[in-house]
Scaffold this active site. Structure first.
Site, PDB file in Angstrom:
ATOM      1  N   ARG A   1       0.812  -1.227   0.000  1.00  0.00           N
ATOM      2  CA  ARG A   1       0.000   0.000   0.000  1.00  0.00           C
ATOM      3  C   ARG A   1       0.843   1.274   0.000  1.00  0.00           C
ATOM      4  NH1 ARG A   1      -2.350  -3.778  -0.983  1.00  0.00           N
ATOM      5  NH2 ARG A   1      -4.246  -4.638  -0.051  1.00  0.00           N
TER       6      ARG A   1
ATOM      7  N   SER B   1     -10.650  -0.799   3.863  1.00  0.00           N
ATOM      8  CA  SER B   1      -9.868  -1.203   5.047  1.00  0.00           C
ATOM      9  C   SER B   1      -9.119  -0.009   5.621  1.00  0.00           C
ATOM     10  CB  SER B   1      -8.856  -2.286   4.671  1.00  0.00           C
ATOM     11  OG  SER B   1      -9.546  -3.462   4.337  1.00  0.00           O
TER      12      SER B   1
ATOM     13  N   GLU C   1      -3.915   2.850   7.039  1.00  0.00           N
ATOM     14  CA  GLU C   1      -3.791   2.864   5.579  1.00  0.00           C
ATOM     15  C   GLU C   1      -4.380   4.159   4.988  1.00  0.00           C
ATOM     16  OE1 GLU C   1      -5.019  -0.973   3.892  1.00  0.00           O
ATOM     17  OE2 GLU C   1      -5.764   0.107   2.136  1.00  0.00           O
TER      18      GLU C   1
HETATM   19  C1  LIG Z   1     -15.530   0.113  -0.325  1.00  0.00           C
HETATM   20  C2  LIG Z   1     -14.038   0.284  -0.506  1.00  0.00           C
HETATM   21  C3  LIG Z   1     -13.252  -0.811  -0.794  1.00  0.00           C
HETATM   22  C4  LIG Z   1     -11.859  -0.655  -0.958  1.00  0.00           C
HETATM   23  N1  LIG Z   1     -11.127  -1.754  -1.275  1.00  0.00           N
HETATM   24  C5  LIG Z   1      -9.788  -1.617  -1.471  1.00  0.00           C
HETATM   25  C6  LIG Z   1      -8.994  -2.751  -1.817  1.00  0.00           C
HETATM   26  O1  LIG Z   1      -9.469  -3.860  -1.982  1.00  0.00           O
HETATM   27  N2  LIG Z   1      -7.650  -2.553  -1.975  1.00  0.00           N
HETATM   28  C7  LIG Z   1      -7.066  -1.322  -1.827  1.00  0.00           C
HETATM   29  O2  LIG Z   1      -5.843  -1.215  -1.999  1.00  0.00           O
HETATM   30  N3  LIG Z   1      -7.796  -0.245  -1.505  1.00  0.00           N
HETATM   31  C8  LIG Z   1      -9.135  -0.340  -1.333  1.00  0.00           C
HETATM   32  N4  LIG Z   1      -9.876   0.755  -0.991  1.00  0.00           N
HETATM   33  C9  LIG Z   1      -9.183   2.052  -0.764  1.00  0.00           C
HETATM   34  C10 LIG Z   1      -9.054   2.948  -2.011  1.00  0.00           C
HETATM   35  O3  LIG Z   1     -10.097   2.689  -2.905  1.00  0.00           O
HETATM   36  C11 LIG Z   1      -7.722   2.774  -2.738  1.00  0.00           C
HETATM   37  O4  LIG Z   1      -6.619   3.053  -1.904  1.00  0.00           O
HETATM   38  C12 LIG Z   1      -7.631   3.684  -3.977  1.00  0.00           C
HETATM   39  O5  LIG Z   1      -6.544   3.297  -4.765  1.00  0.00           O
HETATM   40  C13 LIG Z   1      -7.519   5.171  -3.656  1.00  0.00           C
HETATM   41  O6  LIG Z   1      -7.731   5.894  -4.856  1.00  0.00           O
HETATM   42  P1  LIG Z   1      -8.438   7.304  -4.856  1.00  0.00           P
HETATM   43  O7  LIG Z   1      -8.446   7.819  -6.234  1.00  0.00           O
HETATM   44  O8  LIG Z   1      -9.756   7.241  -4.179  1.00  0.00           O
HETATM   45  O9  LIG Z   1      -7.398   8.137  -3.971  1.00  0.00           O
HETATM   46  P2  LIG Z   1      -7.696   9.342  -2.981  1.00  0.00           P
HETATM   47  O10 LIG Z   1      -8.370   8.814  -1.755  1.00  0.00           O
HETATM   48  O11 LIG Z   1      -8.349  10.460  -3.681  1.00  0.00           O
HETATM   49  O12 LIG Z   1      -6.202   9.758  -2.617  1.00  0.00           O
HETATM   50  C14 LIG Z   1      -5.307   8.843  -2.031  1.00  0.00           C
HETATM   51  C15 LIG Z   1      -3.935   9.525  -1.925  1.00  0.00           C
HETATM   52  O13 LIG Z   1      -3.420   9.745  -3.235  1.00  0.00           O
HETATM   53  C16 LIG Z   1      -3.121  11.128  -3.428  1.00  0.00           C
HETATM   54  N5  LIG Z   1      -3.395  11.435  -4.834  1.00  0.00           N
HETATM   55  C17 LIG Z   1      -4.563  11.288  -5.503  1.00  0.00           C
HETATM   56  N6  LIG Z   1      -4.416  11.636  -6.794  1.00  0.00           N
HETATM   57  C18 LIG Z   1      -3.125  12.000  -6.952  1.00  0.00           C
HETATM   58  C19 LIG Z   1      -2.355  12.457  -8.072  1.00  0.00           C
HETATM   59  N7  LIG Z   1      -2.893  12.627  -9.286  1.00  0.00           N
HETATM   60  N8  LIG Z   1      -1.037  12.724  -7.873  1.00  0.00           N
HETATM   61  C20 LIG Z   1      -0.456  12.573  -6.650  1.00  0.00           C
HETATM   62  N9  LIG Z   1      -1.141  12.160  -5.557  1.00  0.00           N
HETATM   63  C21 LIG Z   1      -2.467  11.875  -5.709  1.00  0.00           C
HETATM   64  C22 LIG Z   1      -4.022  11.865  -2.456  1.00  0.00           C
HETATM   65  O14 LIG Z   1      -3.536  13.146  -2.111  1.00  0.00           O
HETATM   66  C23 LIG Z   1      -3.978  10.899  -1.263  1.00  0.00           C
HETATM   67  O15 LIG Z   1      -2.779  11.090  -0.562  1.00  0.00           O
HETATM   68  C24 LIG Z   1     -11.266   0.633  -0.833  1.00  0.00           C
HETATM   69  C25 LIG Z   1     -12.083   1.747  -0.549  1.00  0.00           C
HETATM   70  C26 LIG Z   1     -13.457   1.586  -0.403  1.00  0.00           C
HETATM   71  C27 LIG Z   1     -14.295   2.793  -0.134  1.00  0.00           C
END
Ligand SMILES: Cc1cc2nc3c(=O)[nH]c(=O)nc-3n(C[C@H](O)[C@H](O)[C@H](O)COP(=O)(O)OP(=O)(O)OC[C@H]3O[C@@H](n4cnc5c(N)ncnc54)[C@H](O)[C@@H]3O)c2cc1C
Length: 319
Positions: free
Chosen positions: A191, A240, A310
């Site tokens: 992660r 998570s 996380e």
């Molecule tokens: C129901 C549910 C299930 C999930 N299941 C999983 C799973 O199975 N496995 C898993 O790994 N995760 C899971 N997640 C967590 C999440 O979906 C992942 O970590 C996902 O990859 C985050 O992406 P995001 O676009 O939402 O990032 P955000 O939450 O918008 O941002 C995450 C981080 O990335 C940074 N960021 C975003 N965009 C950029 C960019 N363009 N440049 C630089 N930094 C940036 C942000 O500032 C922040 O620090 C789950 C979440 C939910 C709600």
């Protein structure tokens, strides 16, 4: 290029999957990579710190809001797919939802579809978090499908050199340089991805051998079914909250401490999956944080295991 729109005191709660958090002091949602560069230069000139928000599915935004400029990337979602007999390459702007990537891999009947099934958020968030799944699939982590990605960063002078890679002086714009990182340039771990910061991920390229498999659709259905059965998908959450410690599961430890259902205000440890904290309706970010801290303290006290968070905290938080 059209003018970048910047809003003040924009509420961020609806842009996060927890549906909590205060306003961005300054907010923009660039519609092109050119506008993304404009936003970065603007923040630099005004000395505004930049915070990135993608799908908002792994971010806890403070009730006090986020100082500086929040760049929300959800309108940067153009995708190009190319293939040879040997491999497939998907080039996606940073705010492309993973569900879009899933559709392409599914159409091509390629194994990464199984990995992307039910994975929320955007491609850049996937790179930042090195998103991954716990069950046995291949690929299992984001880094396994990454070919390379472009990172924008601001330089002080307009005459800045453009760094190596696909970026050119004209496409990276004044004051912004584009550096392309190949998968092997980055340190990937559970992660986490390191070695490319600071900067803004602008584009991500994903690749996979072009070896269609008719079993992919069935595997995707099974993956979605598994998520529905084991995760509280009807309630706002961030997935998570804690990383799994070596050889164990955070959810198992939390459940063993009797914390399922533990609640502060509107924030609760899910009854369905103990590693999820859900918003029961009116939760605040502070209440979610209070639950997270209580869980962490209790598991340390009862199990002597330190759970690592996380979730990414955005904005102003008491230290
Ligand atoms: C129901 C549910 C299930 C999930 N299941 C999983 C799973 O199975 N496995 C898993 O790994 N995760 C899971 N997640 C967590 C999440 O979906 C992942 O970590 C996902 O990859 C985050 O992406 P995001 O676009 O939402 O990032 P955000 O939450 O918008 O941002 C995450 C981080 O990335 C940074 N960021 C975003 N965009 C950029 C960019 N363009 N440049 C630089 N930094 C940036 C942000 O500032 C922040 O620090 C789950 C979440 C939910 C709600």
């Amino acid at each position: 290029m059209s003018e970048l729109k910047v809003e003040q005191q924009k509420s961020l709660a609806t842009f996060t999957s927890w549906l909590v958090g205060g306003p961005a002091e300054h907010y923009c949602a660039p519609e092109s990579l050119g506008q993304l560069q404009q936003a970065m230069v603007l923040a630099h000139k005004n000395k505004w710190p930049i915070s990135l928000l993608g799908g908002g599915t792994n971010a806890l935004v403070s009730d006090q809001g986020v100082p500086g400029l929040v760049i929300h990337t959800h309108k940067l979602n153009r995708v190009e797919v190319s293939q040879t007999p040997e491999s497939v390459l998907i080039e996606a702007e940073c705010g492309t939802p993973k569900t879009e990537i899933l559709k392409h891999f599914l159409k091509l009947r390629l194994a990464p579809a199984t990995f992307f099934a039910g994975l929320p958020g955007d491609v850049a968030g996937g790179v930042v978090m090195n998103a991954g799944v716990g069950h046995k699939v291949s690929p299992k982590e984001f880094c396994e499908v990454v070919h390379s990605f472009d990172v924008f960063s601001v330089t002080k002078s307009k005459e800045a050199d453009v760094a190596t890679g696909t970026g050119t002086a004209s496409d990276s714009g004044p004051g912004v340089v584009c550096h392309t990182y190949a998968k092997g340039d980055v340190q990937w771990s559970y992660r986490k991805s390191e070695g490319w910061q600071p900067g803004v991920i602008a584009k991500v390229r994903l690749t996979w051998p072009n070896q269609p498999d008719d079993g992919v659709l069935k595997a995707v259905r099974e993956g979605n079914k598994r998520r529905k059965e084991t995760q509280p998908l009807s309630e706002p959450s961030c997935g998570s909250v804690f990383k799994n410690p070596d050889g164990d599961h955070a959810g198992r430890l939390i459940e063993a401490c009797g914390l399922k259902g533990y609640r502060v205000g509107g924030a609760q440890v899910s009854e369905k999956h103990a590693n999820f904290v859900v918003n029961k309706g009116q939760a605040t970010a502070s209440e979610i944080d209070a639950v997270i801290q209580h869980v962490q303290e209790t598991v340390l006290e009862q199990m002597q295991v330190h759970l690592t968070n996380e979730v990414v905290y955005l904005g102003t938080w008491p230290s």
